[in-house]
Design a protein around this motif. Structure first.
Motif, PDB file in Angstrom:
ATOM      1  N   CYS A  83      13.347  -3.230  -0.393  1.00 51.53           N
ATOM      2  CA  CYS A  83      12.745  -3.903   0.749  1.00 51.53           C
ATOM      3  C   CYS A  83      13.108  -3.187   2.054  1.00 51.53           C
ATOM      4  O   CYS A  83      12.252  -2.947   2.903  1.00 51.53           O
ATOM      5  N   CYS A  84      14.373  -2.802   2.199  1.00 50.23           N
ATOM      6  CA  CYS A  84      14.815  -2.129   3.422  1.00 50.23           C
ATOM      7  C   CYS A  84      14.100  -0.782   3.592  1.00 50.23           C
ATOM      8  O   CYS A  84      13.652  -0.438   4.681  1.00 50.23           O
ATOM      9  N   ILE A  85      14.000  -0.027   2.487  1.00 50.40           N
ATOM     10  CA  ILE A  85      13.345   1.280   2.565  1.00 50.40           C
ATOM     11  C   ILE A  85      11.877   1.114   2.956  1.00 50.40           C
ATOM     12  O   ILE A  85      11.372   1.787   3.853  1.00 50.40           O
ATOM     13  N   LEU A  86      11.217   0.166   2.291  1.00 52.33           N
ATOM     14  CA  LEU A  86       9.797  -0.064   2.569  1.00 52.33           C
ATOM     15  C   LEU A  86       9.562  -0.468   4.015  1.00 52.33           C
ATOM     16  O   LEU A  86       8.674   0.052   4.677  1.00 52.33           O
ATOM     17  N   MET A  87      10.364  -1.403   4.487  1.00 47.29           N
ATOM     18  CA  MET A  87      10.188  -1.857   5.865  1.00 47.29           C
ATOM     19  C   MET A  87      10.405  -0.712   6.840  1.00 47.29           C
ATOM     20  O   MET A  87       9.657  -0.542   7.798  1.00 47.29           O
ATOM     21  N   THR A  88      11.423   0.095   6.576  1.00 49.90           N
ATOM     22  CA  THR A  88      11.710   1.222   7.459  1.00 49.90           C
ATOM     23  C   THR A  88      10.534   2.199   7.481  1.00 49.90           C
ATOM     24  O   THR A  88      10.147   2.700   8.540  1.00 49.90           O
ATOM     25  N   ASP A 117       2.536  -4.554   8.445  1.00 49.71           N
ATOM     26  CA  ASP A 117       2.894  -4.257   7.059  1.00 49.71           C
ATOM     27  C   ASP A 117       4.356  -4.589   6.777  1.00 49.71           C
ATOM     28  O   ASP A 117       4.693  -5.029   5.682  1.00 49.71           O
ATOM     29  N   VAL A 118       5.207  -4.378   7.768  1.00 47.35           N
ATOM     30  CA  VAL A 118       6.618  -4.740   7.611  1.00 47.35           C
ATOM     31  C   VAL A 118       6.715  -6.221   7.274  1.00 47.35           C
ATOM     32  O   VAL A 118       7.408  -6.629   6.334  1.00 47.35           O
ATOM     33  N   GLU A 119       5.973  -7.013   8.057  1.00 41.42           N
ATOM     34  CA  GLU A 119       6.015  -8.465   7.844  1.00 41.42           C
ATOM     35  C   GLU A 119       5.420  -8.846   6.492  1.00 41.42           C
ATOM     36  O   GLU A 119       5.901  -9.757   5.819  1.00 41.42           O
ATOM     37  N   GLN A 120       4.363  -8.104   6.115  1.00 44.83           N
ATOM     38  CA  GLN A 120       3.716  -8.355   4.829  1.00 44.83           C
ATOM     39  C   GLN A 120       4.690  -8.100   3.675  1.00 44.83           C
ATOM     40  O   GLN A 120       4.811  -8.906   2.757  1.00 44.83           O
ATOM     41  N   VAL A 121       5.402  -6.966   3.752  1.00 46.81           N
ATOM     42  CA  VAL A 121       6.394  -6.620   2.723  1.00 46.81           C
ATOM     43  C   VAL A 121       7.424  -7.732   2.602  1.00 46.81           C
ATOM     44  O   VAL A 121       7.733  -8.216   1.514  1.00 46.81           O
ATOM     45  N   LEU A 122       7.911  -8.160   3.757  1.00 48.63           N
ATOM     46  CA  LEU A 122       8.953  -9.172   3.765  1.00 48.63           C
ATOM     47  C   LEU A 122       8.449 -10.482   3.148  1.00 48.63           C
ATOM     48  O   LEU A 122       9.148 -11.105   2.339  1.00 48.63           O
ATOM     49  N   LYS A 123       7.222 -10.837   3.516  1.00 51.43           N
ATOM     50  CA  LYS A 123       6.633 -12.081   3.016  1.00 51.43           C
ATOM     51  C   LYS A 123       6.522 -12.020   1.477  1.00 51.43           C
ATOM     52  O   LYS A 123       6.900 -12.966   0.784  1.00 51.43           O
ATOM     53  N   GLU A 124       6.039 -10.876   1.020  1.00 48.56           N
ATOM     54  CA  GLU A 124       5.906 -10.686  -0.426  1.00 48.56           C
ATOM     55  C   GLU A 124       7.239 -10.882  -1.139  1.00 48.56           C
ATOM     56  O   GLU A 124       7.331 -11.531  -2.165  1.00 48.56           O
ATOM     57  N   MET A 125       8.277 -10.298  -0.546  1.00 48.26           N
ATOM     58  CA  MET A 125       9.612 -10.367  -1.158  1.00 48.26           C
ATOM     59  C   MET A 125      10.177 -11.781  -1.073  1.00 48.26           C
ATOM     60  O   MET A 125      10.834 -12.256  -1.998  1.00 48.26           O
ATOM     61  N   GLU A 126       9.924 -12.409   0.066  1.00 42.33           N
ATOM     62  CA  GLU A 126      10.442 -13.777   0.229  1.00 42.33           C
ATOM     63  C   GLU A 126       9.819 -14.695  -0.808  1.00 42.33           C
ATOM     64  O   GLU A 126      10.484 -15.570  -1.351  1.00 42.33           O
TER      65      GLU A 126
END
Ligand SMILES: *[C@@H]1O[C@H](CO)[C@@H](O)[C@H](O)[C@H]1NC(C)=O
Ligand SMILES: *[C@@H]1O[C@H](CO)[C@@H](O)[C@H](O)[C@H]1NC(C)=O
Ligand SMILES: *[C@@H]1O[C@H](CO)[C@@H](O)[C@H](O)[C@H]1NC(C)=O
Ligand SMILES: *[C@@H]1O[C@H](CO)[C@@H](O)[C@H](O)[C@H]1NC(C)=O
Ligand SMILES: CC(=O)N[C@H]1CO[C@H](CO)[C@@H](O)[C@@H]1O
Length: 413
Positions: A122-127, A137-146
């Motif tokens: 998650c950290c790598i993707l967001m970065t 997209d950062v927020e999207q990644v986080l939402k998916e993970m959450e």
């Protein structure tokens, strides 16, 4: 060595895990080629997901993109690529190389293969999304993970907060920090609090920095120098000199080992505020406590004094550079001509001689420095009987320019 002994002397059989660990150690101690050779020499059954994974990690650590990619494809063919660790490794490599699109496509691949992402993914993707300027997209990644639940820990929110902060989204950063703090567990130790102080300082929130500092002191029986360091750095960012002083003095009176890094932060703060005298006093006091400045300290003072044109005080710090342990005692070569020019202009023979003594001690006395020293003597209308001898003692060739200057100084052969 221990592993060599286990195998060669005791004749012990290595488990597959041991092979992977050994490969990693060989890489760290003897380098990538030795690790490759070790891998090639493994019996076939030992070439499994662990040892492949270990070799992939070596390629990623040494940023060998092509080899890493090829090996990953090979693992794919063998059907041993479907786990989080190797994919994280490769993603992290692409991120470091700035190939952020490849990070995103690996994530897609991860989903196709049904591999579970973790904090690090998650950290790598967001970065990477942030590097591509895609905050959505950062927020999207986080939402998916959450939504997956149970994947994210405090580190994901610390990455998120720092992305928001860099993008100037202060409120969002602060709300990420609140989330981070809510996720901290006892076993996480002090590290998340250090991040909190640093990030709250970055968004300019002093009251939160102070509050978290209070939490650190209440939570842990002992405040470590690392925590003091984070706090001082945070306060330096916020330019709160008074509170810094209070925190520093608290550490000074409680410390077990003197840590010059903390004194350096304090020095930086004083110098930034034009309080050179206070900064010098810090080190006189440190000296009384048996501590000694380091190369960073010298650099701080030198840059400050040279910046303000106080070359006399700067010279003191060049002398201090010579007192550092051999390896650390270095003077930035760009600084040398500035000193030489100053002493010439000031016709300051004594200063120039002191400076040359330092250069000699640091092993960087050369012809150029002598030319300047001789010009300083000329400008001051002084002479010295021993100059020619000294040049010879320093094993410096008396070139045409130096010879001419010596002649003008009346130093015959
Ligand atoms: C190592 O493995 C071989 C073959 O499996 C076996 O004969 C031998 O006894 C093992 N040695 C030790 C020290 O376990
Ligand atoms: C990483 O994720 C796990 C849950 O899978 C979580 O318990 C842990 O605290 C996380 N670690 C960090 C450093 O955030
Ligand atoms: C700092 O954070 C606190 C709590 O989130 C908030 O109430 C306050 O307004 C913030 N202060 C500044 C200066 O941003
Ligand atoms: C804290 O002190 C220890 C030992 O004195 C030192 O190794 C370490 O680098 C220090 N940590 C920081 C952040 O300065
Ligand atoms: C902290 C420290 O040792 N500073 C010294 C630097 O060098 C000058 C001149 O040699 C000394 O006076 C300082 O005490």
């Amino acid at each position: 060595q221990l592993m060599d002994w286990m195998v060669h002397t005791k004749g012990m059989n290595m488990s597959y895990t041991n092979h992977a660990i050994r490969l990693d150690l060989i890489y760290k101690v003897r380098g990538i080629e030795a690790a490759e050779k070790y891998f090639d020499g493994l019996p076939d059954p030992a070439k499994n997901h662990r040892t492949y994974g270990a070799l992939l990690n070596c390629y990623c650590s040494s940023k060998k993109e092509e080899k890493a990619t090829d090996l990953y494809r090979k693992m794919d063919e063998l059907g041993i690529s479907s786990s989080t660790l190797p994919i994280n490794n490769l993603m992290s490599l692409y991120m470091k190389l700035g190939q952020h699109k490849k990070v995103c496509s690996l994530f897609e691949e991860m989903k196709e293969k049904n591999v579970k992402p973790d904090n690090l993914t998650c950290c790598i993707l967001m970065t990477s999304c942030a590097a591509l300027n895609k905050i959505d997209d950062v927020e999207q990644v986080l939402k998916e993970m959450e939504e997956k639940g149970g994947v994210l820990g405090w580190s994901a929110y610390s990455t998120l907060a720092s992305i928001y902060q860099s993008a100037g989204l202060v409120e969002k950063a602060e709300s990420a920090l609140k989330k981070l703090e809510g996720l901290v567990q006892d076993r996480d130790g002090r590290q998340p609090f250090d991040f909190l102080m640093s990030l709250y300082a970055s968004v300019g929130n002093l009251s939160e920095v102070k509050r978290v500092w209070g939490v650190v002191k209440d939570t842990f029986p002992k405040v470590t120098n690392t925590s003091y360091f984070s706090m001082l750095q945070a306060l330096l960012k916020l330019n709160d000199a008074d509170y810094m002083k209070q925190v520093f003095e608290e550490w000074e009176s409680n410390h077990e080992c003197y840590d010059v890094k903390l004194t350096n932060v304090m020095t930086r703060a004083h110098l930034k505020n034009g309080m050179a005298k206070e900064a010098e006093q810090l080190w006189e006091k440190a000296k009384e406590m048996g501590a000694c400045f380091d190369s960073k300290t010298c650099e701080l003072f030198l840059d400050h004094y040279m910046g303000t044109g106080d070359m006399k005080s700067a010279l003191n710090w060049v002398e201090n550079v010579t007192k550092l342990p051999k390896k650390a005692g270095k003077l930035d070569p760009d600084k040398i001509p500035k000193f030489s020019k100053y002493f010439e202009e000031q016709k300051d023979v004594q200063g120039a001689e002191r400076f040359c003594n330092c250069l000699r001690a640091l092993g960087c006395m050369d012809g150029k420095a002598y030319e300047s020293l001789l010009r300083t003597y000329l400008a001051a209308g002084e002479t010295s009987r021993s100059l020619r001898q000294q040049i010879k003692d320093d094993k410096i060739e008396i070139c045409y320019d130096i010879g001419k200057l010596l002649k003008r100084l009346g130093e015959g052969r």
